[in-house]
Scaffold this active site. Structure first.
Site, PDB file in Angstrom:
ATOM      1  CE1 TYR A 109      38.119  37.805  48.620  1.00 45.85           C
ATOM      2  CE2 TYR A 109      40.188  36.813  47.903  1.00 45.85           C
ATOM      3  CZ  TYR A 109      38.830  36.718  48.154  1.00 45.85           C
ATOM      4  OH  TYR A 109      38.196  35.517  47.954  1.00 45.85           O
ATOM      5  CD  GLU A 197      35.507  35.673  50.174  1.00 46.22           C
ATOM      6  OE1 GLU A 197      34.342  35.804  50.594  1.00 46.22           O
ATOM      7  OE2 GLU A 197      35.782  35.625  48.960  1.00 46.22           O
TER       8      GLU A 197
END
Ligand code: ADP
Ligand code: MG
Length: 388
Positions: A109, A197
């Site tokens: 992530y 993101e």
């Protein structure tokens, strides 16, 4: 403004961020042609909606033949996808992205955001990528690292080393990371993002780092600097009430309560929403009509509130400084010509031209409930929504 994954990847590519090769497809035939055009034996057909969690909801399909691409595209286009981010009504799939399948060794992530706490742009990284990061944050917060970037120094070698250690990157990926992080930081700043993101950022079996998913939000206030981004706006993804409001220069955000709000000033609008909650109900919207508002815009704002099926009572909270109370009253009179008042309207109307405003409404014989202050206005509106 949110943009689609394929658009975010197009922007990232300009900053030399590695992304898989892919093509946009608006029809089954285009999806099939895209797969034929992209080399390889594995493709991924991805629903393009402004929401994450598509994988778990069946919106990301791995295909091992062009025939499977055809079936996936046929199944997805026009379908409604319900993910944990779409709400119960889901989102209709109008666009697909057909991408080369990538062999994944590990999923990480990585995001960049405007971090109010450190007053800087921060990277947020975690070795637990690919899944809902909110769950990781709850269950194992130690697996998430926030790395604030000093705006004047920019991204440093130390920042990169800290993130590499947290991610636990292998040798090849660790060597590739600083250039990737620098590209992402540049993409974030130069595109005026509020969020970028990558979930997941992946390491391939041969140690390369690739942005496999990309979510990008652009600061609306900076859109004037990016003529090409405006074309990326997808109105199908936005609330029709918000599109209508923005066409009239109104600051309107749809919410899920039942008290329609018309207020001047963002701070007062926030306070109005808070006090509605305090009195036990919920606002149907945020609406700041602003200072230099016209009768026409006020009229459109009332129409928006009156045509909202969710709205059971309207609370007008005007503290007239620059905005004039008579303009608000005229806007209301204009609106009811086409949109009769079918729900109770509570008015707290004080300040500039207060008397004229009240007189206009009295003379028109409108049945509004007057409140002396915000507290009373909220109480009356909450009661009115209950049918009292
Ligand atoms: P979402 O976050 O909406 O579920 P993602 O783009 O993250 O969508 O895709 C979900 C999962 O599908 C990824 O975690 C990855 O495992 C897989 N995936 C996505 N794109 C590809 C691709 N090009 N090649 C191989 N696997 C992919
Ligand atoms: Mg994802």
């Amino acid at each position: 403004m949110n943009i689609h994954e394929y658009q975010a990847k197009e922007i990232l590519k300009r900053f030399d961020v590695p992304v898989p090769c892919g093509r946009l497809a608006l029809s089954v035939e285009e999806a099939v042609a895209a797969a034929a055009d992209l080399s390889g034996q594995v493709w991924v057909v991805k629903a393009q909606i402004h929401a994450g969690g598509r994988g778990k909801a069946g919106g990301v399909r791995l295909c091992r033949s062009v025939e499977e691409v055809r079936e996936a595209a046929d199944g997805l286009l026009g379908s409604t996808l319900v993910t944990h981010q779409t709400g119960a009504s889901g989102k209709r799939v109008n666009r697909l992205y057909v991408e080369q399948g990538v062999s994944i060794a590990r999923e990480y992530y990585l995001s960049l955001l405007v971090d109010r706490e450190s007053e800087s742009v921060s990277f947020v990284v975690s070795p637990a990528g690919g899944m809902a990061i909110e769950e990781v944050a709850l269950a194992s917060p130690e697996k998430i690292l926030t790395c604030p970037i000093d705006g004047s120094a920019g991204l440093t070698a130390d920042d990169c080393a800290t993130m590499i250690a947290m991610l636990g990157l292998g040798e090849a990926a660790a060597a590739a990371f600083p250039a990737l992080a620098a590209s992402l930081y540049r993409a974030f700043c130069e595109s005026d993002c509020s969020l970028l993101e990558l979930n997941p950022l992946i390491e391939t079996t041969d140690g390369a780092l690739i942005a496999l998913d990309a979510k990008m939000a652009i600061d609306d206030n900076a859109l004037y600097r990016h003529a090409d981004f405006s074309a990326m706006r997808d109105l199908d993804e936005e609330d029709p009430r918000e599109i209508e409001a923005s066409a009239h220069g109104l600051n309107y955000i749809a919410l899920d309560g039942r008290i329609g709000c018309m207020v001047n000033g963002a701070g007062l609008a926030m306070a109005t929403m808070d006090i509605i909650q305090l009195k036990g109900d919920r606002p149907a919207n945020f609406l700041d009509v602003g200072g230099g508002v016209t009768v026409h815009a006020v009229c459109e704002a009332f129409k928006l509130l009156f045509s909202d099926q969710q709205v059971k009572a309207v609370l007008v909270n005007i503290f007239g400084g620059i905005v004039r109370c008579d303009i608000i009253a005229q806007g209301l009179l204009e609106a009811i010509r086409t949109h009769p008042m079918q729900v109770p309207v509570v008015m707290r109307l004080v300040g500039t031209n207060e008397e004229q405003g009240r007189r206009l409404i009295h003379e028109a014989g409108l049945d509004v409930r007057w409140a002396a202050d915000l507290d009373q206005a909220a109480e009356l509106a909450v009661a009115a929504a209950k049918g009292i």
